[in-house]
Write an enzyme that holds these catalytic residues in place. Structure first.
Site, mmCIF file in Angstrom:
data_model
loop_
_atom_site.group_PDB
_atom_site.id
_atom_site.type_symbol
_atom_site.label_atom_id
_atom_site.label_comp_id
_atom_site.label_asym_id
_atom_site.label_seq_id
_atom_site.Cartn_x
_atom_site.Cartn_y
_atom_site.Cartn_z
ATOM 1 N N GLU A 18 0.828 -1.202 0.000
ATOM 2 C CA GLU A 18 0.000 0.000 0.000
ATOM 3 C C GLU A 18 0.866 1.257 0.000
ATOM 4 O O GLU A 18 0.638 2.194 -0.772
ATOM 5 C CB GLU A 18 -0.918 0.010 1.217
ATOM 6 C CG GLU A 18 -1.764 1.266 1.339
ATOM 7 C CD GLU A 18 -2.431 1.356 2.700
ATOM 8 O OE1 GLU A 18 -1.801 1.896 3.628
ATOM 9 O OE2 GLU A 18 -3.568 0.877 2.828
ATOM 10 N N ASP A 74 -6.188 -3.665 -3.059
ATOM 11 C CA ASP A 74 -6.240 -2.221 -3.297
ATOM 12 C C ASP A 74 -4.878 -1.695 -3.719
ATOM 13 O O ASP A 74 -4.768 -0.878 -4.645
ATOM 14 C CB ASP A 74 -6.777 -1.472 -2.077
ATOM 15 C CG ASP A 74 -5.891 -1.599 -0.849
ATOM 16 O OD1 ASP A 74 -5.221 -2.645 -0.703
ATOM 17 O OD2 ASP A 74 -5.870 -0.663 -0.028
#
Length: 417
Positions: A90, A151
């Site tokens: 991330e 993500d």
């Protein structure tokens, strides 16, 4: 971070890893430039030619200070205040995106290179990156959890594909398309009774007939972009179903951190581990929604479905740290990073008074010109960077999800390292 945040087992890339990034870096949040004044990058797939800088340019001091504190010379995005001194996919993905926003090719390449070497077995075009790397319990350094996080995978693919377009780098675009194809194969499933959906990670998501999902993993900008660039992929269905998910899981106008799809009930239910709490994960749902292009057909229904923070602020109540999304009961005071994340949302909801109030909560620069947010946790700082840079006009998303930058408004970076 304020408050206690439960964690999942180490094999699960939970977004409570907010505590993975403590002791932050920096932000100078005082740019007065507006998007209307921005000279946006043209859609041509090439780098804008060198041109004289405007008399007053934006120094992006918040971003530059963050880079100086949190990004090593080899491209590793690091949290120095955790026992493992770890990094995540991330963190690498967000910094690739922000390096593109700030037109820093050299930094982009370093952050990508570190992620490829250390998280993706040498090739991000062939392997989904592991989500966590750091100091191992028995000594030495390496991958702590090999699970991918979808993500981060989406943000890396998007940053690569847009870097390929904006910098005229076909190699980046090709890498991004290969990564996106892996995400489609390994992290998108057909939920029985619902349709195609992005899983948080490839394995161990379903418990019996319940599929765990994270609403903040699915920015509509990125999904609509992939719908356009990969029309044969699952992205149109995933995007449409994400709109349905966000509406169905926010009965009081607040998004939960996690939710679940019940195959037996053919309905969304409370997450079996996290329940109906909305907090550090869910704050990004409002951030992504607020940054949708005004012409996006998703914008109005999402802002209506996610009206909980709007109602609180209209009643002059503070944004809470925690909310029970089933009842609307709130608890605690949201940290400064929440204010940063809500800046685009408040502008999109046409709440100038609330926007001014939240801006006033944010710290100003110190007398020596350095950012005054050095003690903020990493995740809060990242929320501030995303929200403030968008509000400043340093970037925006177009209707089709493409990134529009304002490179000519940025001061040329000076780097001594």
């Amino acid at each position: 971070m304020p408050g206690s945040k439960p964690t999942l087992p180490s094999s699960v890339p939970d977004r409570r890893r907010r505590s993975l990034f403590a002791a932050a870096a920096a932000s100078a949040l005082a740019w007065t430039g507006t998007r209307a004044a921005a000279q946006a990058t043209p859609p041509a797939a090439s780098t804008p030619p060198a041109a004289p800088m405007p008399a007053t340019c934006h120094p992006a001091a918040d971003w530059n200070a963050f880079v100086a504190r949190h990004i090593q010379r080899d491209g590793r995005v690091i949290d120095f205040n955790t026992p493992q001194q770890h990094s995540t996919s991330e963190g690498q993905s967000y910094c690739m995106f922000l390096a593109l926003v700030h037109n820093d090719r050299e930094l982009f390449a370093r952050v990508l290179g570190w992620a490829e070497t250390n998280l993706a077995n040498g090739s991000i075009a062939k392997n989904l990156p592991a989500w966590q790397w750091g100091r191992k319990p028995g000594g030495g350094w390496g991958v702590l959890d090999p699970n991918p996080a979808s993500d981060a995978d989406l943000w890396i693919a998007y940053a690569l594909m847009e870097a390929g377009r904006l910098w005229n780098e076909p190699r980046y675009a090709s890498m991004g398309r290969s990564l996106l194809a892996m995400v489609a194969r390994e992290e998108v499933v057909l939920l029985p009774g619902f349709g195609r959906m992005l899983l948080p990670w490839p394995k161990s998501v379903a418990t019996g007939s319940v599929w765990r999902l994270n609403p903040s993993y699915m920015p509509l900008q990125l999904l609509r972009y992939f719908q356009q660039t990969d029309p044969q992929g699952p992205w149109a269905a995933v995007a449409d179903n994400t709109v349905r998910l966000l509406a169905a899981t926010a009965p009081r106008g607040f998004s939960p951190d996690w939710c679940a799809w019940s195959e037996d009930a053919r309905a969304f239910v409370a997450d079996p581990e996290k329940g109906t709490v909305g907090s550090y994960d869910a704050i990004r749902v409002y951030l992504w929604a607020g940054m949708l292009a005004e012409s996006s057909p998703d914008r109005r229904p999402l802002l209506q479905a996610l009206a909980g923070p709007k109602r609180l602020l209209a009643d002059r109540q503070p944004i809470p740290e925690l909310v029970d999304t089933a009842t609307g009961t709130v608890r605690g005071m949201g940290p400064l990073g929440f204010a940063g994340a809500l800046l685009p949302y408040l502008k999109a909801q046409d709440m100038p008074e609330a926007l001014t109030t939240e801006l006033a909560r944010l710290p100003n620069s110190r007398a020596d010109g350095q950012p005054s947010t050095a003690l903020l946790p990493y995740y809060e700082q990242m929320l501030l960077l995303f929200g403030q840079a968008w509000l400043d006009g340093r970037y925006q998303f177009l209707r089709n999800g493409q990134l529009q930058t304002s490179w000519r408004l940025l001061c040329r970076p000076t780097r001594t390292a």
